[in-house]
Structures are given as C-alpha cells and as structure tokens.
Design a protein around this motif. Sequence first.
Motif: not given
Length: 289
Positions: A213-218
């Motif tokens: 999810v951190l990659g999605v948000v970034a």
Amino acid sequence: MYEPELLRTFLAVAQSLSFTRAGASLGIGQSTVSQHVRKLEKAVGRALFLRDTRSVMLTADGEAMAGFARSILAAHEEAVGYFTGSGLSGRLRFGVADDLALTSVPRILWDFRQQYPRVDLELSVSQSGVLQRRVESGHLDVAFVKQAPGQQRGRLVRRDRLVWAGVAGAQLERTRPVPLIVYQAPSITRSLAVQVLEQAGVPYRVRCTVKGVLGVVAAARAGLGLAIFARSLVPEDLVELPAGAGLPDLGEIDLVLLTKKRTASNAAEALTTAIIATGHPIQTPAATR
C-alpha cells in the motif's frame, strides 16, 4: 479523572495531527473525536491543540499531556491485563492486509498485548490472497483481509465501498486510457478494477504495479495514475473521484476475519472479538452511495 477513551482519542489526534485521520484510525466519526477532545480539554482546563480549517498543532500543554496520556494508558492496560488477561497464553499467529494495517489495527494489537502479556503474538503483513492461503494451510491462526462480497468466508467486520482515488486536481483525459496504479496479481482490487473497466468498454493502461500500500500511495501522490481504495482507507491527501468523472462503479468490499477451522484458540477468539468490536456498522448499498 482522565477517561482512557478520551486519552486514546487525544493521542490519535496528537500522532496524526488530523481529527479526520484520528477518527478513521479509531473507527469513530470526526464529531466524536472533537467531542472527546473538548471533554479532555475541559477536564484539564487547558487548550491542548491549536487548530484552524487547515492545520492542527499541539500546544505546550498538549505536548505535556501526550506524555502523561501514554503513561496513564500503559498503567491502565497493565492493570486490566493483570486482573483479566492472565489466563490466556501461547502463540497466536495473526495476519493483516497491508492497507488494513494503516487503520486502528495497530492500536488494537497494542491493547491486546497489554491485556494478554502471556500471549506470544506473531504478526504478518501481506496481501489478502496470500494471507487467506496461509490460514487455509494452517500457517496463520487469524487473518484480517479484504474479500469480495458474498463469499461467506470468515466473520464480517464491516462492508465498505471501493472508490477511485488520485491526487487532488488530477484530470482524466477522455481520449487516453485510464492510468491505473495496481497491486501485483493476484489482487482483489486489481481484478475488480479491470473487470468493471472492460465491462464498461473504458480503455485503461497499468502505469504502476506495486507490492504494498505504501507504493500505491506514493505513486498516486506522484500523479502517476488512479488507485483503488476502500472509501474508509483513502489517505487524507488523496481525493475520491466523483461519479461525474465517467468511471464505472467499483462496488463494495468486505473486510473479514478468517480463522483456522476447528482449532481456534481462546487467544484467537479474544483478538477476533476485539477487532469486531471496533468495526463500523455494516453499510448497505444505499447508505454508501
């Protein structure tokens, strides 16, 4: 004098510097967060936050209260654990989908560990499909995951609506394919997005594929494309695209707890009960539109 519920809400706001994010992490409404903060400020007779329409900041008294609140809650949970939790022990293997780990789950786990100090809690964070297979194979005792509605697996915590989200001000060019930010396959949200776009005849292009999810948000913050979130999990600095954007409806998603069949321990049941107790009321399709 200082109620634990008010202190927990205060710390959630102090950590996120956002009444909205604090409410989302605790599973309560923003109005309830404001009410809790007002009650605590009245109890201490001091302003704990400086806030306007754009920002929230701790006052000097708020900084001091944050330290006191942590100590008070730690002592409270230790007392609760001593008198009510000493009977549970053993290993508990718990898995949580990575985006759900950004909700109130960490606070629930903190409370659980304080209440049941003799339980050896092991945490795994991954995608829902991976966690489901690990429960089925016996490698996890409990998992909190996303699941398509109607599968009738596990215990339903709440139902949420999936939405398209992106950076504020992003404009879709109708002459170009919809740019997507998706998880690596297999992924529930990726599959649903592709399915509804193809059924609606809307061209799309996967611009970014990520593991977590951190990659999605970034990627979404960088404006690389649109991501798919449960409505309650949309980060505050991203925006949900309105119905007028011309994208098809993504439907709903169930947030469920899966447990090992026939072998659920008392510790697993205690954690399951704690998570269900914090879930939002199940939303009907009419209520989420």
